[in-house]
Design an enzyme around this catalytic site. Structure first.
Site, PDB file in Angstrom:
ATOM      1  N   GLY A  51      40.245  33.382  49.780  1.00  0.00           N
ATOM      2  CA  GLY A  51      41.406  32.499  49.801  1.00  0.00           C
ATOM      3  C   GLY A  51      42.413  32.975  50.826  1.00  0.00           C
ATOM      4  O   GLY A  51      42.897  32.211  51.651  1.00  0.00           O
ATOM      5  N   ALA A  52      42.718  34.279  50.773  1.00  0.00           N
ATOM      6  CA  ALA A  52      43.682  34.856  51.710  1.00  0.00           C
ATOM      7  C   ALA A  52      43.628  36.376  51.590  1.00  0.00           C
ATOM      8  O   ALA A  52      43.093  36.924  50.625  1.00  0.00           O
ATOM      9  CB  ALA A  52      45.101  34.356  51.405  1.00  0.00           C
ATOM     10  N   GLU A  54      46.188  39.977  52.260  1.00  0.00           N
ATOM     11  CA  GLU A  54      47.591  40.351  52.391  1.00  0.00           C
ATOM     12  C   GLU A  54      47.854  41.399  53.464  1.00  0.00           C
ATOM     13  O   GLU A  54      48.742  42.242  53.330  1.00  0.00           O
ATOM     14  CB  GLU A  54      48.116  40.853  51.040  1.00  0.00           C
ATOM     15  CG  GLU A  54      47.527  42.178  50.557  1.00  0.00           C
ATOM     16  CD  GLU A  54      46.269  42.037  49.723  1.00  0.00           C
ATOM     17  OE1 GLU A  54      45.977  42.959  48.945  1.00  0.00           O
ATOM     18  OE2 GLU A  54      45.574  41.004  49.844  1.00  0.00           O
ATOM     19  N   ASN A  55      47.096  41.389  54.557  1.00  0.00           N
ATOM     20  CA  ASN A  55      47.303  42.372  55.629  1.00  0.00           C
ATOM     21  C   ASN A  55      48.788  42.490  55.958  1.00  0.00           C
ATOM     22  O   ASN A  55      49.468  41.493  56.193  1.00  0.00           O
ATOM     23  CB  ASN A  55      46.556  41.947  56.898  1.00  0.00           C
ATOM     24  CG  ASN A  55      45.117  41.554  56.614  1.00  0.00           C
ATOM     25  OD1 ASN A  55      44.883  40.555  55.936  1.00  0.00           O
ATOM     26  ND2 ASN A  55      44.181  42.312  57.107  1.00  0.00           N
ATOM     27  N   HIS A  87      51.519  34.536  46.201  1.00  0.00           N
ATOM     28  CA  HIS A  87      50.647  35.653  45.817  1.00  0.00           C
ATOM     29  C   HIS A  87      50.540  36.684  46.939  1.00  0.00           C
ATOM     30  O   HIS A  87      50.726  37.887  46.711  1.00  0.00           O
ATOM     31  CB  HIS A  87      49.259  35.109  45.462  1.00  0.00           C
ATOM     32  CG  HIS A  87      48.274  36.153  45.035  1.00  0.00           C
ATOM     33  ND1 HIS A  87      48.025  36.438  43.718  1.00  0.00           N
ATOM     34  CD2 HIS A  87      47.467  36.973  45.756  1.00  0.00           C
ATOM     35  CE1 HIS A  87      47.111  37.395  43.640  1.00  0.00           C
ATOM     36  NE2 HIS A  87      46.753  37.736  44.873  1.00  0.00           N
ATOM     37  N   GLU A  88      50.232  36.216  48.143  1.00  0.00           N
ATOM     38  CA  GLU A  88      50.044  37.166  49.249  1.00  0.00           C
ATOM     39  C   GLU A  88      51.372  37.832  49.637  1.00  0.00           C
ATOM     40  O   GLU A  88      51.388  39.006  50.005  1.00  0.00           O
ATOM     41  CB  GLU A  88      49.413  36.463  50.458  1.00  0.00           C
ATOM     42  CG  GLU A  88      48.073  35.798  50.165  1.00  0.00           C
ATOM     43  CD  GLU A  88      47.068  36.707  49.479  1.00  0.00           C
ATOM     44  OE1 GLU A  88      47.028  37.917  49.775  1.00  0.00           O
ATOM     45  OE2 GLU A  88      46.308  36.204  48.623  1.00  0.00           O
ATOM     46  N   HIS A  91      52.122  40.614  47.223  1.00  0.00           N
ATOM     47  CA  HIS A  91      51.298  41.794  47.482  1.00  0.00           C
ATOM     48  C   HIS A  91      52.023  42.819  48.367  1.00  0.00           C
ATOM     49  O   HIS A  91      51.619  43.979  48.401  1.00  0.00           O
ATOM     50  CB  HIS A  91      49.995  41.399  48.183  1.00  0.00           C
ATOM     51  CG  HIS A  91      48.839  41.200  47.249  1.00  0.00           C
ATOM     52  ND1 HIS A  91      48.567  42.030  46.185  1.00  0.00           N
ATOM     53  CD2 HIS A  91      47.846  40.258  47.245  1.00  0.00           C
ATOM     54  CE1 HIS A  91      47.468  41.610  45.569  1.00  0.00           C
ATOM     55  NE2 HIS A  91      47.017  40.535  46.186  1.00  0.00           N
ATOM     56  N   GLU A 110      45.582  43.106  41.830  1.00  0.00           N
ATOM     57  CA  GLU A 110      45.280  41.677  41.725  1.00  0.00           C
ATOM     58  C   GLU A 110      45.754  41.078  40.403  1.00  0.00           C
ATOM     59  O   GLU A 110      46.331  40.001  40.378  1.00  0.00           O
ATOM     60  CB  GLU A 110      43.783  41.427  41.933  1.00  0.00           C
ATOM     61  CG  GLU A 110      43.296  41.741  43.341  1.00  0.00           C
ATOM     62  CD  GLU A 110      44.016  40.955  44.430  1.00  0.00           C
ATOM     63  OE1 GLU A 110      44.733  39.979  44.125  1.00  0.00           O
ATOM     64  OE2 GLU A 110      43.863  41.326  45.619  1.00  0.00           O
TER      65      GLU A 110
END
Length: 663
Positions: A51-52, A54-55, A87-88, A91, A110
């Protein structure tokens, strides 16, 4: 703040940007957490397995979770964009600033971050609506995972490929464990624990035990027993019995828990009490801490008999069952009418629906159950004062096939679909005039808005309720005249739709029409495809709606679609839109001929050479053979055996199918 996409998609980035700003503000207000860099980048790409990610400073996103405009995105798409963008971003603190010591601790970041994005989405819309949606997803996916051969604790003990542990258990059940901290300690206590967690561990890699210790120390409580959740797989069951002592004016509730833990878990059970005569709430929500195998709680000094509302807000990820095994349907009807807890009010109605569906499936219908269901449906339908259209829509909607499948020992997908359809048609016929009247009122309200599109909770709820009513109107198709009537109302809904939500609702209804409705179906599908004008995410919807159609030849249609010029195995979203969607169409996928299994097995073998992450996830649809009759189980195992013997099978796929074959 910068968001990047392919040139042709730049016009669809505004909602993601607005969501990012809301998420940043929410995290500052809720947890006192500010972003620590001067630049925050998001890039959306079409070809992405996950989905994605979080870099730090450059989040990489699947386009499905960034791009949105009224022409191409449904309300659910908008909600998903907001949630995943949030969400990201969240993170940054729960995942980046404080990260995992090792992969076994994946749920540390998570589960915690899913809980945070759920709270964020609830605050942006409706907490009650969000809770219903989250629990529906949990029961439909994670409970199934807990009941199958791939069951694992939220902190796995071993793995071959870590890719296989980005699971509903690690994410969704992990979020439920975090939610239980919030329930046990209160939101204020949870915040104290979070503050200490960051104070101790900012800039380090830590474990789930470190998080538990911060929560315990900040609140001066012992959470050692609660820590068993991290190492316990499977879904716990709690049985209950209530006794009202009229002489002592006391209600006693006795609970007994069973799980795969060697010793009892700490399970928070939120309970409220309603006066049995007036329906008034006489005891607001109270958290009962179930810590023993069997434990009794007493509520003294009551003014009369009461009806308990148990497991409010779904306060623990358990299966709650009366000790007798039989639900008290008169109490369910009472709770569906009077409960002040939005989740339990909805849940009571769903249990009544479920009872009636299973009665039809097992060949013995109780008139009283039918009466309870019809009364609850009519009351909800006629309630013009309801504060939340979405709650109304969900309360009128029958439990899904996957939810029903989790409630039986041996699943017969064809029988479940038939029984659910019978109840749906019976309701639609009994209330056809009322449904039509309410549908017309909502249509007038929607049309009065013109082209002004809004994602506020009232607008979303209005569309959701109207589309739920359309679904009932289109269920009546026994005669040729009824087929024409259903196709006419769905086609009008489709043609007049001002956004993708209404268009997809109409197309979903049309996609399952045959007989006199088949020409309207084919016309709508072609129009939808032409209007998509090559937009990748819209074309994905076009594939999915056909894969999920309730038609006798749906497998042949899906096979034909694999040859369509727009279908490719090399794009994860496109692959999922057709193949994964078909596995969710339970009746044809689980056809007793085994043709659905064979099609999927061949597709997985081909896909594994291109994308092991996706092939291993798709194989999950074959590993739950124990839930099916002997014939279906044998046919599913045949495909798993064929896959495990494949030359050059990937580690990802091998781990899933080999575990799936274990007796």
């Amino acid at each position: 703040l910068e968001i990047f996409s392919e040139k042709e998609n730049v016009s669809k980035l505004d909602y993601a940007m607005d969501s990012l700003k809301r998420a940043m503000k929410w995290d500052e207000d809720k947890f006192g957490l500010e972003y620590d860099l001067d630049l925050y980048n998001v890039v959306a790409v079409n070809d992405f397995n996950m989905g994605a990610m979080e870099n730090k400073g450059l989040n990489v996103f699947n386009t499905a979770y960034v791009l949105a405009d009224p022409r191409t995105a449904t309300d659910v798409d908008y909600e998903r964009v907001e949630a995943v963008i949030g969400h990201e971003y969240f993170h940054n603190w729960t995942g980046n600033r404080v990260t995992c010591r090792d992969w076994f601790q994946l749920t540390l970041k998570e589960g915690l971050t899913v809980f945070r994005d759920q709270q964020f989405s609830g605050d942006m819309g409706s907490q009650a609506v969000k809770r219903i949606e989250d629990v529906k997803g949990l029961r439909g996916r994670q409970f199934a995972e807990d009941a199958g051969p791939l069951a694992h604790p939220i902190r796995p003990e071993s793995y071959i490929s870590m890719d296989n542990f980005y699971t509903a258990t690690v994410y969704s059940k992990g979020a439920e464990i975090i939610r239980m901290y919030n329930t046990i300690l209160s939101p204020k206590g949870f915040r104290k624990g979070m503050d200490l967690y960051f104070q101790r561990h900012d800039g380090t890699g830590v474990t789930c035990d470190d998080f538990l210790a911060a929560m315990a120390d900040a609140n001066n409580v012992d959470l050692d027993q609660f820590g068993l959740w991290y190492s316990t797989k499977g879904t716990p069951t709690v049985t209950y019995e209530t006794i009202y002592n009229e002489e002592h004016r006391t209600l006693s509730i006795s609970f007994t828990q069973s799980s795969q833990s060697a010793t009892p878990l700490h399970i928070p059970i939120s309970v409220g009490l309603l006066d049995k005569v007036t329906g008034d709430e006489v005891k607001p929500t109270t958290v009962l801490d179930l810590k023993m195998k069997t434990q009794t709680f007493e509520f003294p000094d009551l003014d009369g008999d009461v009806v308990p509302s148990i497991l409010r807000g779904f306060s623990a990820p358990i299966k709650l069952i009366p000790v007798s095994g039989e639900e008290n349907e008169s109490e369910l009807a009472f709770l569906a009418k009077f409960d002040t807890d939005g989740f339990n009010k909805w849940e009571a109605g769903q249990k009544l629906f479920t009872s009636l569906i299973f009665q039809h499936m097992n060949g013995g219908v109780d008139e009283k159950t039918t009466e309870f269901v019809m009364d609850a449906f009519q009351r909800t339908l006629e309630d013009k004062e309801a504060s939340d259209f979405s709650i109304q829509a969900y309360s009128l909607t029958l439990p899904g096939e996957s939810t029903l499948a989790e409630l039986v020992d041996i699943v017969d997908p064809t029988a479940i679909r038939k029984a659910r359809g019978t109840v749906k048609v019976a309701i639609a016929r009994k209330f056809r005039d009322l449904i039509s009247q309410r549908y017309d009122e909502l249509t007038e309200s929607v049309q009065s808005m013109g082209s002004n599109f809004s994602t506020d909770s009232v607008s979303v709820g209005r569309r959701r309720l109207r589309n739920a009513l359309l679904d009932y109107l289109c269920a009546i198709r026994a005669t040729e005249d009824e087929q024409i009537s259903a196709a006419t109302v769905a086609s009008k809904h489709f043609d007049e739709a001002t956004g993708m939500t209404d268009k997809m609702s109409a197309l979903t209804a049309l996609a399952s029409m045959d007989g006199e409705g088949s020409s309207a179906r084919d016309k709508a599908l072609q129009t939808f495809y032409d209007d998509a004008d090559g937009d990748a995410l819209v074309i994905n919807k076009w594939f999915t709606v056909q894969a999920l159609a309730d038609l006798p030849d749906v497998l042949e249609r899906v096979k034909a679609l694999t040859q369509h010029p727009d279908f490719t195995m090399s794009n994860p979203n496109r692959c999922r839109s057709l193949l994964s969607a078909f596995t969710m169409n339970a009746a044809p996928f689980h056809d007793t001929s085994g043709s659905g299994y064979e099609f999927l097995g061949d597709s997985i073998a081909e896909l594994d050479k291109l994308n092991p992450q996706i092939s291993s996830r798709m194989a999950g649809s074959l590993v739950r053979w124990r839930k099916y009759d002997e014939q279906r189980a044998r046919l599913m195992k045949d495909q798993l055996s064929k896959l495990v013997a494949t030359n050059d099978i990937s580690d990802d796929l091998f781990e899933v199918v080999s575990r799936g074959l274990q007796e």
